[in-house]
Every structure is written in C-alpha cells, then in structure tokens.
Design an enzyme around this catalytic site. Sequence first.
Site, PDB file in Angstrom:
ATOM      1  N   TYR A   1       0.842  -1.198   0.000  1.00  9.43           N
ATOM      2  CA  TYR A   1       0.000   0.000   0.000  1.00  9.43           C
ATOM      3  C   TYR A   1       0.886   1.261   0.000  1.00  9.43           C
ATOM      4  CZ  TYR A   1      -4.326  -2.505   1.489  1.00  9.43           C
ATOM      5  OH  TYR A   1      -5.431  -3.314   1.584  1.00  9.43           O
TER       6      TYR A   1
ATOM      7  N   CYS B   1      -3.324  -0.714   9.504  1.00 12.86           N
ATOM      8  CA  CYS B   1      -2.287  -0.305   8.561  1.00 12.86           C
ATOM      9  C   CYS B   1      -2.071   1.194   8.700  1.00 12.86           C
ATOM     10  CB  CYS B   1      -2.780  -0.640   7.150  1.00 12.86           C
ATOM     11  SG  CYS B   1      -1.761   0.044   5.843  1.00 12.86           S
TER      12      CYS B   1
ATOM     13  N   CYS C   1       4.771   1.065  10.701  1.00  9.86           N
ATOM     14  CA  CYS C   1       4.126   0.186   9.715  1.00  9.86           C
ATOM     15  C   CYS C   1       3.876  -1.126  10.439  1.00  9.86           C
ATOM     16  CB  CYS C   1       5.046  -0.031   8.517  1.00  9.86           C
ATOM     17  SG  CYS C   1       4.543  -1.391   7.421  1.00  9.86           S
TER      18      CYS C   1
HETATM   19  N1  DGL Z   1       1.300  -2.652   6.975  1.00  8.78           N
HETATM   20  C1  DGL Z   1       1.050  -1.413   6.344  1.00  8.78           C
HETATM   21  C2  DGL Z   1       1.370  -0.206   7.193  1.00  8.78           C
HETATM   22  O1  DGL Z   1       1.194  -0.280   8.390  1.00  8.78           O
HETATM   23  C3  DGL Z   1       1.273  -1.279   4.859  1.00  8.78           C
HETATM   24  C4  DGL Z   1       2.521  -1.769   4.282  1.00  8.78           C
HETATM   25  C5  DGL Z   1       2.451  -1.688   2.767  1.00  8.78           C
HETATM   26  O2  DGL Z   1       1.632  -2.390   2.198  1.00  8.78           O
HETATM   27  O3  DGL Z   1       3.209  -0.893   2.198  1.00  8.78           O
HETATM   28  O4  DGL Z   1       1.743   0.826   6.700  1.00  8.78           O
END
Ligand code: DGL
Length: 218
Positions: free
Chosen positions: A39, A70, A182
């Site tokens: 993401y 996320c 993240c």
């Molecule tokens: N786990 C996600 C976050 O906390 C997203 C990581 C990704 O898909 O780039 O930002």
Amino acid sequence: MKIGLFDSGIGGTTILNTIKTILPNEEYQYIADSKNCPYGEKSDQELQNIVTRNVEALKNWGAKIIVIACNTATTRCISYLRSQYPDIHFVGTEPAIKLATNTNAQNILVMATPGTIESERLQTLLEENQKSNQTITLLACPGLADLIEQNYQSNNLAPIANYLKQLFKNLDTKPDVIVLGCTHYSLIKNQIQSFFRTIQLIDGNSGVAARVKELVQK
Ligand code: DGL
C-alpha cells in the site's frame, strides 16, 4: 460485536492479536489484502479504491467496527472512509509519535512506508508532539513491507536482515527510540532490535486495542 480489520497482508495480524488478548469473545474478520501489497507505494486514488473494496466486504459481513490495521491506509484514507461510511466506527493505526515524544528520548527515528512518511497526517503528528529538544528522523523504507510479506511466513529472514543492514548503515546518529510506523515492521521487532540492542521500539498496537475496547464497551 463484529469487528473487521484489514491490512495489505500479514502486518495487521499483530494488531488483531493484541485486540484479541483484551477482547477474546468478539467476532473477528481479517482481510489480508496481500494481492495489493505494498500500500505504501500507491497513489491516493489507488488506495481509496482498494480500501473501499475492503470496507465493503467487511460491511457486508456485518462489521460494526472496522480497524484499519495499517498506518499507510490510516494516514492517507481514514478521513475519506469516515466521510463515505458515517455509520461505521473506524479505528485507525498511526505511527506512535505521541508515545515516543512522551519518553525522554532526544533522538527519535520513525520507520514507515514512503506513503506514510509523505502523508500530511504524519506532519501534523510531528507538529503537535515534537518537543524543542527532540530530533525526529523520518526513515522511509520502500519495499520493506513487501519483503516481509514475501518472506516472513516461510522464515526466510536473510533478505530482511540484508535490507536492514543497508538501511541502518547510513544513519548519522544512533536513535534513543524507534517508532515502528508500519504494522509489518512489528513482525520483525527482534531483527530490528538486534541492530540497536538497548533502545526502545514502539508501535501503536496497544493504543489501537484500547480504543477498540472502549468502543465495544460503549
Ligand atoms: N502494513 C502497512 C502499514 O502499516 C502497509 C505496508 C504496505 O503495504 O506498504 O503501513
């Protein structure tokens, strides 16, 4: 109570597990949206389309609370989702800047996806919380969440260790505290810790779980 969660894969399971320890009797549905990982390297428009699909699926299942497990999706899309779905309670996951600045750390390192690092929300969190004696270094980690997504479950940790070695080699100062901004990075806490033995690693997982509990009790 039906509680839905989503992330771009396995990262948000760290949040799910934290919530389940304090709310073991609720019903959970978790979307591990790994086909859209990462993401953190998507445009706002792409992300809005992706999170809308996830929210629709969780809403159809009957979720009353949706946890955006996320940081990227939260910092970039939570306002949009709240405006589109006023009947759903959204709980977001944000880099734990407040927790970190409330310690007596002077050098704080924030690790997050490029999408989170560039977000306006992160700037606001810094403006609201940074103390005059604190230096906060923002460290975008492009590709790291994806690397964890590809290798963590098969216990193939060498590519992750190599990535971290390259990443940390260019740091000017040793941080006192690291914010894991993240949810994927919480899975590799031990590996990150092995580069900085004595320093504290902070994520926002307990805060998210506490907020969900508050909503459930209401
Ligand atoms: N786990 C996600 C976050 O906390 C997203 C990581 C990704 O898909 O780039 O930002």
